[in-house]
Design a protein around this motif. Sequence first.
Motif, PDB file in Angstrom:
ATOM      1  N   THR A  22       1.094  -9.741  -9.525  1.00 22.97           N
ATOM      2  CA  THR A  22       0.912  -8.257  -9.855  1.00 22.97           C
ATOM      3  C   THR A  22       0.233  -7.945 -11.215  1.00 22.97           C
ATOM      4  N   SER A  23       0.014  -8.827 -12.012  1.00 24.63           N
ATOM      5  CA  SER A  23      -0.468  -8.768 -13.389  1.00 24.63           C
ATOM      6  C   SER A  23      -1.951  -8.910 -13.188  1.00 24.63           C
ATOM      7  N   GLY A  24      -2.594  -9.551 -12.385  1.00 22.24           N
ATOM      8  CA  GLY A  24      -3.993  -9.522 -12.108  1.00 22.24           C
ATOM      9  C   GLY A  24      -4.571  -8.652 -10.954  1.00 22.24           C
ATOM     10  N   THR A  25      -5.737  -9.107 -10.199  1.00 19.86           N
ATOM     11  CA  THR A  25      -6.119  -8.515  -9.047  1.00 19.86           C
ATOM     12  C   THR A  25      -5.171  -8.878  -8.098  1.00 19.86           C
ATOM     13  N   ILE A  26      -4.702  -7.881  -7.356  1.00 16.91           N
ATOM     14  CA  ILE A  26      -3.733  -8.025  -6.272  1.00 16.91           C
ATOM     15  C   ILE A  26      -4.639  -8.172  -5.064  1.00 16.91           C
ATOM     16  N   ASN A  27      -3.993  -9.134  -4.431  1.00 18.25           N
ATOM     17  CA  ASN A  27      -4.669  -9.883  -3.204  1.00 18.25           C
ATOM     18  C   ASN A  27      -3.678 -10.399  -2.266  1.00 18.25           C
ATOM     19  N   PHE A  28      -3.671  -9.904  -1.207  1.00 17.33           N
ATOM     20  CA  PHE A  28      -2.469 -10.450  -0.126  1.00 17.33           C
ATOM     21  C   PHE A  28      -3.158 -10.261   1.243  1.00 17.33           C
ATOM     22  N   VAL A  29      -3.067 -11.306   2.023  1.00 12.31           N
ATOM     23  CA  VAL A  29      -3.216 -11.258   3.594  1.00 12.31           C
ATOM     24  C   VAL A  29      -2.282 -11.836   4.305  1.00 12.31           C
ATOM     25  N   ARG A  30      -1.650 -11.388   5.192  1.00 10.02           N
ATOM     26  CA  ARG A  30      -0.545 -11.749   6.053  1.00 10.02           C
ATOM     27  C   ARG A  30      -0.812 -12.881   6.647  1.00 10.02           C
ATOM     28  N   PRO A  31       0.151 -13.951   6.633  1.00  7.82           N
ATOM     29  CA  PRO A  31       0.004 -15.094   7.368  1.00  7.82           C
ATOM     30  C   PRO A  31      -0.623 -15.145   8.748  1.00  7.82           C
ATOM     31  N   GLY A  32      -1.773 -15.903   9.096  1.00  7.24           N
ATOM     32  CA  GLY A  32      -1.967 -15.907  10.355  1.00  7.24           C
ATOM     33  C   GLY A  32      -3.212 -14.733  10.594  1.00  7.24           C
ATOM     34  N   ALA A  33      -3.524 -13.888   9.492  1.00  4.64           N
ATOM     35  CA  ALA A  33      -4.613 -13.079   9.568  1.00  4.64           C
ATOM     36  C   ALA A  33      -6.069 -13.600   9.083  1.00  4.64           C
ATOM     37  N   ASP A  34      -6.828 -12.981   9.159  1.00  2.00           N
ATOM     38  CA  ASP A  34      -8.381 -13.470   8.863  1.00  2.00           C
ATOM     39  C   ASP A  34      -8.409 -13.547   7.232  1.00  2.00           C
ATOM     40  N   ARG A  35      -8.731 -14.386   6.658  1.00  2.00           N
ATOM     41  CA  ARG A  35      -8.774 -14.300   5.128  1.00  2.00           C
ATOM     42  C   ARG A  35     -10.043 -13.422   4.775  1.00  2.00           C
ATOM     43  N   LYS A  95      -8.020  -0.424 -10.814  1.00  4.49           N
ATOM     44  CA  LYS A  95      -6.694  -0.940 -11.045  1.00  4.49           C
ATOM     45  C   LYS A  95      -5.488   0.076 -10.730  1.00  4.49           C
ATOM     46  N   GLY A  96      -5.684   1.216 -10.441  1.00  4.74           N
ATOM     47  CA  GLY A  96      -4.433   2.265 -10.239  1.00  4.74           C
ATOM     48  C   GLY A  96      -4.401   2.464  -8.992  1.00  4.74           C
ATOM     49  N   ALA A  97      -5.166   1.697  -8.024  1.00  2.16           N
ATOM     50  CA  ALA A  97      -5.102   1.794  -6.419  1.00  2.16           C
ATOM     51  C   ALA A  97      -5.176   0.635  -5.636  1.00  2.16           C
ATOM     52  N   LEU A  98      -4.755   0.678  -4.388  1.00  2.00           N
ATOM     53  CA  LEU A  98      -4.636  -0.482  -3.627  1.00  2.00           C
ATOM     54  C   LEU A  98      -5.256   0.169  -2.344  1.00  2.00           C
ATOM     55  N   LEU A  99      -5.868  -0.786  -1.613  1.00  3.60           N
ATOM     56  CA  LEU A  99      -6.382  -0.733  -0.344  1.00  3.60           C
ATOM     57  C   LEU A  99      -5.554  -1.445   0.763  1.00  3.60           C
ATOM     58  N   ILE A 100      -5.046  -0.876   1.829  1.00  2.27           N
ATOM     59  CA  ILE A 100      -4.328  -1.787   2.739  1.00  2.27           C
ATOM     60  C   ILE A 100      -4.913  -1.654   4.071  1.00  2.27           C
ATOM     61  N   LEU A 101      -4.766  -2.820   4.917  1.00  2.00           N
ATOM     62  CA  LEU A 101      -5.258  -2.585   6.245  1.00  2.00           C
ATOM     63  C   LEU A 101      -3.829  -2.842   7.211  1.00  2.00           C
ATOM     64  N   ILE A 102      -3.990  -1.766   8.067  1.00  2.00           N
ATOM     65  CA  ILE A 102      -2.564  -1.649   9.115  1.00  2.00           C
ATOM     66  C   ILE A 102      -2.889  -2.364  10.389  1.00  2.00           C
ATOM     67  N   ASP A 103      -2.024  -3.056  10.993  1.00  2.00           N
ATOM     68  CA  ASP A 103      -2.038  -3.805  12.215  1.00  2.00           C
ATOM     69  C   ASP A 103      -1.904  -2.633  13.429  1.00  2.00           C
ATOM     70  N   ILE A 104      -3.129  -2.121  13.948  1.00  7.45           N
ATOM     71  CA  ILE A 104      -3.007  -1.352  14.967  1.00  7.45           C
ATOM     72  C   ILE A 104      -2.995  -1.726  16.262  1.00  7.45           C
ATOM     73  N   PRO A 105      -2.093  -1.490  17.188  1.00  5.29           N
ATOM     74  CA  PRO A 105      -1.692  -2.229  18.632  1.00  5.29           C
ATOM     75  C   PRO A 105      -3.147  -1.888  19.397  1.00  5.29           C
ATOM     76  N   GLU A 106      -3.413  -2.873  20.141  1.00  5.91           N
ATOM     77  CA  GLU A 106      -4.715  -2.514  21.092  1.00  5.91           C
ATOM     78  C   GLU A 106      -4.195  -1.578  22.318  1.00  5.91           C
TER      79      GLU A 106
END
Length: 178
Positions: free
Chosen positions: A69-82, A166-177
Motif C-alpha cells: 500500500t506504499s506504492g501503486t495499489i494493484n490487486f486482481v483476485r486469483p483466477g481473474a484476468d490480470r 493517489k487519493g482514490a481507488l478504482l474497483i471492479l465488482i463481480d456481477i452475477p450473470e
Amino acid sequence: MNEKDLDPFNTDDFALFQEAVSGVKKIKQDTVQFKRSAVRFRGDVVEEQQRQHSAEFYFSDDYVPDIDTSGTINFVRPGADRFLAKQLRRGDIAPELILDLHGLNKDTAKQELAALIHACKRHHYYCACIVHGIGERVLKHKVPHYLVQHPDVLAIHQAPLEYGGKGALLILIDIPEL
C-alpha cells in the motif's frame, strides 16, 4: 440631515422597535439530533443492519494481505484476468459510482464500503471509485486491505488522475450473470 438622524441611540427609533417586538416570545432551542439510522423507513433500517453485518463479516483489521500500500495499489483476485488491472490503470473502465470517504473513521468507512459493494451488485454497476484521500494515510492503507477481503471485488487499482490519483481507488465488482 440633522443631528437626531445620526444618533445611533435615537429614542424614537428605539421606542418604535420596542413597540414592534412587544409580545414576541423567545424561541426555545429544542431541536433533537437523531442518529443516522434512526430517521429511516422500516425497510431501510433492515438494510442498514445488513450493511453493518456484512462490514463486520468481511472486513477485518487483523488480516494483512500481501499487497503493497506504499506504492501503486494493484490487486486482481486469483483466477481473474490480470488485464483488468491494466484497464483500470489506463482508465478504460469509467466508474459508475463514486464513494467519498473523507472525514470518516475506519469503522464508518467499513460500513460505507459494504454499502457501496451492495449497491453495485443491486444496480449491476461493474466499476466504482473510492476516494479515500491521503491525509494521515490511515484510510489509504486500510481501504485496500478491506477490499481484498471481500469476495465480490475482482480487481483494485490506484485511480487515474481524473478520478483522484493517489487519493482514490478504482474497483471492479463481480456481477452475477442474469
